[in-house]
Design a protein around this motif. Structure first.
Motif, mmCIF file in Angstrom:
data_model
loop_
_atom_site.group_PDB
_atom_site.id
_atom_site.type_symbol
_atom_site.label_atom_id
_atom_site.label_comp_id
_atom_site.label_asym_id
_atom_site.label_seq_id
_atom_site.Cartn_x
_atom_site.Cartn_y
_atom_site.Cartn_z
ATOM 1 N N GLU A 322 1.388 8.492 5.918
ATOM 2 C CA GLU A 322 1.233 8.959 4.528
ATOM 3 C C GLU A 322 1.653 7.907 3.504
ATOM 4 O O GLU A 322 1.304 8.003 2.324
ATOM 5 C CB GLU A 322 2.050 10.234 4.319
ATOM 6 N N ASP A 323 2.404 6.900 3.934
ATOM 7 C CA ASP A 323 2.917 5.888 3.008
ATOM 8 C C ASP A 323 2.094 4.603 3.000
ATOM 9 O O ASP A 323 2.504 3.599 2.415
ATOM 10 C CB ASP A 323 4.363 5.542 3.373
ATOM 11 N N VAL A 324 0.917 4.627 3.623
ATOM 12 C CA VAL A 324 0.171 3.387 3.774
ATOM 13 C C VAL A 324 -0.318 2.837 2.437
ATOM 14 O O VAL A 324 -0.341 1.612 2.226
ATOM 15 C CB VAL A 324 -1.001 3.571 4.770
ATOM 16 N N ASN A 325 -0.683 3.701 1.493
ATOM 17 C CA ASN A 325 -1.152 3.200 0.203
ATOM 18 C C ASN A 325 -0.026 2.510 -0.556
ATOM 19 O O ASN A 325 -0.217 1.446 -1.160
ATOM 20 C CB ASN A 325 -1.743 4.330 -0.631
ATOM 21 N N ALA A 326 1.178 3.082 -0.497
ATOM 22 C CA ALA A 326 2.348 2.451 -1.115
ATOM 23 C C ALA A 326 2.666 1.131 -0.431
ATOM 24 O O ALA A 326 3.095 0.166 -1.077
ATOM 25 C CB ALA A 326 3.550 3.392 -1.049
ATOM 26 N N ALA A 327 2.453 1.069 0.884
ATOM 27 C CA ALA A 327 2.688 -0.177 1.615
ATOM 28 C C ALA A 327 1.727 -1.265 1.145
ATOM 29 O O ALA A 327 2.118 -2.427 0.971
ATOM 30 C CB ALA A 327 2.527 0.066 3.111
ATOM 31 N N LEU A 328 0.468 -0.909 0.923
ATOM 32 C CA LEU A 328 -0.504 -1.877 0.424
ATOM 33 C C LEU A 328 -0.135 -2.332 -0.986
ATOM 34 O O LEU A 328 -0.310 -3.505 -1.337
ATOM 35 C CB LEU A 328 -1.906 -1.269 0.444
ATOM 36 N N ASP A 329 0.385 -1.408 -1.799
ATOM 37 C CA ASP A 329 0.857 -1.778 -3.141
ATOM 38 C C ASP A 329 2.002 -2.784 -3.051
ATOM 39 O O ASP A 329 2.087 -3.725 -3.855
ATOM 40 C CB ASP A 329 1.310 -0.538 -3.911
ATOM 41 N N ALA A 330 2.896 -2.584 -2.078
ATOM 42 C CA ALA A 330 4.025 -3.509 -1.899
ATOM 43 C C ALA A 330 3.537 -4.892 -1.490
ATOM 44 O O ALA A 330 4.049 -5.917 -1.963
ATOM 45 C CB ALA A 330 5.000 -2.948 -0.860
ATOM 46 N N LEU A 331 2.522 -4.937 -0.622
ATOM 47 C CA LEU A 331 1.932 -6.221 -0.260
ATOM 48 C C LEU A 331 1.327 -6.907 -1.487
ATOM 49 O O LEU A 331 1.481 -8.113 -1.677
ATOM 50 C CB LEU A 331 0.852 -6.020 0.800
#
Length: 346
Positions: A322-331
């Motif tokens: 569920e946190d993958v979009n936030a992870a991409l934002d962090a990248l």
């Protein structure tokens, strides 16, 4: 085991180029002839996933909605009817960038599958591994050694493999001076691989924290990005091998200044703009300049055996699907020190 599989699954889907990733409940994929179904344990989150979400790869809109992800590890739970040479049920396999190739062209026959013009990539032309279950052609199923932890092992399938494949193409020997430009996840794997192979490693990066990490991982020389970086590297012994992981043409003058005669320079980062390469510099120095992408099945198998014997301690942070979009934002923001990896047990 087939009767116990659910009818639907959760997947992280990019609905269109430039759109945020969404978690959706979708139909369970069914393996066809020549395919296996894999229950995912982990999947690394890569900069390429960010490029695909942002629409930077110029893919046709028809490929979306698209399940991203190409650093997956999981266990085979179903085998398609009529499939030959499939891994057994329960086998842990990797789901890397290459989904399938033609297996007939010259690049495929000579161990350069990444250059197959008819090849399909996972998470690009084919749905990827940001999902609870994913498909894998049996011919492209590479077994994961049990010594490799799935969470730490997932980024090896792209980030680690790219570093391994790039170094494998060079004239690296014990005592070779290896310059690594960019000490993010790929650069960190390159440091560790080169050190195990006996190289003297030099690292350039603009981020002081990444230089500190590079030193902790064993880099012999660390130099901050700047006008004098190339001269500093040359003064410290110069570069016999250079790996560029920095996506900018601005680094080329530094590479020229740092390179020893007869050096190997490998382009790994995706730099779309031209670089000011001087033909006279190339001729007078006897340099080799070439590109390297993801590795072949054999390179992946070789690298996994290497990683099983020499654990590569790059920092890996576990996240939930569920946190993958936030992870991409962090990248995108540059806020990731090592690698991010989906843990499907969360």
């Amino acid at each position: 085991m087939t009767d116990t599989l659910p009818l639907t699954m959760k997947a992280a889907i990019c609905p269109a180029p430039g759109a945020p990733v969404e978690i959706r409940e979708v139909a369970m994929p069914t393996p066809g002839a020549g395919q296996v179904l894999v229950q995912m344990e982990t999947c690394g989150v890569c900069h390429s996933d960010l490029h695909l979400r942002e629409g930077q790869e110029n893919l046709p809109d028809s490929l979306y909605p698209l399940v991203l992800g190409h650093e997956g590890i999981g266990r085979v739970v179903q085998i398609g009817a009529g499939t030959k040479n499939a891994p057994e049920i329960g086998t842990r396999i990797g789901l890397p960038w290459i989904f399938e190739t033609c297996m007939q062209c010259k690049p495929c026959r000579t161990g350069h599958e990444a250059l197959c013009a008819a090849g399909n990539a996972r998470g690009v032309q084919k749905h990827g591994a940001f999902a609870q279950y994913a498909l894998c052609p049996a011919d492209f199923a590479v077994e994961i050694p049990e010594e490799i932890d799935p969470l730490r092992g997932a980024p090896l399938l792209c980030a680690g493999l790219m570093a391994w494949s790039a170094l494998r193409k060079t004239r690296l020997e014990a005592g070779t001076n290896v310059l690594i430009i960019g000490a993010g996840g790929l650069g960190q794997y390159a440091i560790l691989i080169a050190k195990v192979r006996g190289a003297r490693v030099m690292v350039v990066d603009r981020d002081p924290s990444k230089l500190k990490t590079a030193k902790r991982l064993g880099a012999d020389v660390i130099v901050p990005t700047g006008e004098d970086a190339g001269a500093e590297i040359r003064q410290a012994g110069g570069a016999d091998v250079t790996l560029n992981f920095a996506p900018s043409p601005a680094i080329w003058p530094m590479i020229e200044a740092a390179a020893n005669p007869m050096s190997d320079i490998v382009a790994v980062a995706m730099v779309h703009d031209p670089m000011p390469l001087s033909m006279m510099w190339l001729i007078n120095g006897g340099h080799r300049v070439f590109g390297s992408s993801v590795g072949s099945r054999q390179e992946l198998a070789d690298f996994l055996a290497f990683a099983a014997a020499h654990p590569l301690r790059v920092e890996v942070q576990a996240i939930a699907l569920e946190d993958v979009n936030a992870a991409l934002d962090a990248l995108k923001a540059g806020d990731v020190a090592g690698r991010l990896c989906i843990d499907f047990a969360q």
